[in-house]
Scaffold this active site. Sequence first.
Site, short mmCIF file in Angstrom:
data_model
loop_
_atom_site.label_atom_id
_atom_site.label_comp_id
_atom_site.label_asym_id
_atom_site.label_seq_id
_atom_site.Cartn_x
_atom_site.Cartn_y
_atom_site.Cartn_z
N SER A 136 -6.16 2.00 -6.20
CA SER A 136 -6.51 1.13 -5.08
C SER A 136 -7.29 -0.15 -5.46
CB SER A 136 -7.49 1.93 -4.24
OG SER A 136 -8.13 0.83 -3.22
N TYR A 141 -14.66 6.34 -2.38
CA TYR A 141 -13.37 6.38 -2.13
C TYR A 141 -12.95 5.66 -3.52
CZ TYR A 141 -8.42 4.97 -1.33
OH TYR A 141 -7.25 4.68 -1.41
#
Length: 354
Positions: free
Chosen positions: A144, A168
């Site tokens: 990501s 995350y």
Amino acid sequence: MREQTLDISKSCVLITGAAGFIGSALAKSLLEGGCRRVVGVDDLSSGCDKRLLEHRLKSVEKAGGDWKFVNLDIRRKDELLALMQDCRAELLLHLAARAGVRRSISEPEEYISCNISGFFSVLEACREAASRGFPVEHLVYASSSSVYGSASGPSSEQSPSDRPSSLYAATKKSNELMAYSYAKLYGIPATGLRFFTVYGPAGRPDMACYDFALRMAEGRRIKLFNYGRCRRDFTYIGDLVKAVLLAAASPPAAEDAPHAVYNVGCGAPVEMGRFVALLRQALASAGVIPQSLSAEELIDLMPMQAGDVETTFADPQAFLSDFGYRPSTPLNRGLELFAGWFRDYLKEQREELL
């Protein structure tokens, strides 16, 4: 340019997170492209609307071809390994994860379990598969852009990525480190792709594109954090799928370890106020909202929220250099395609309720 050594069309491809936004788009593209066999794995417990999960899977089924779906939690490593042995997958596309910055703050245990323990299970299954004589030739996994934290300028793969702004992001950086260690220790070829704000048809309801569209359609208000000054490097799903498959056909060669990481993004961040204006225009043209609706009247400007970053901004040069490709769908065109799908999906849901 990286050499293409894996013929995907003749391979069996195993996709984790196959009912997800990116996983289902990849499965559909592979089947439409004549891939020999595609096996999808998902435990259908991502927190996403079950109707949307079913919609995605139906779309994959309509693509035809040799498609098999298995309801399986990747954390059950022995069951995953048994499936890999049964299908003899040459390519593993790992998309299964808990996604999103905000939920990782409220549900940290789930993110650690799914994103770290789940990825460990995938790596262990790959290691054991190789030891039993049916190795995965390439593991491609989703990382990501969030690993770059609060960087304001364009981020290259060499930019600092050890200051995550959310749990995350920390789990995704951990995945990169875990994949590198397994590549070095056990020779498992792996490529991590740092995705930048993916949007498009059948996208995640918690992301801006779908969330804002639904709010406009229902006349509800839109929250723009950091007083609307956040910028995002939006990547259309069709471009992302093409990038993933290009990378998948070229397993990294072993230097220090057969592992590589790439950005997948356009390199053209857009301020969120501009994004809302383009989305409003696309939805109005598709007949989802009245032409007279002013999105600005529905916007609430809010302060920055915990875990978020002001800007995501990809430097796509490494991917362009190695694969001759960079995402390039203009945001207005991508939003037109999303708006057409969104109109049809809302109609489909209304008809099911009748």
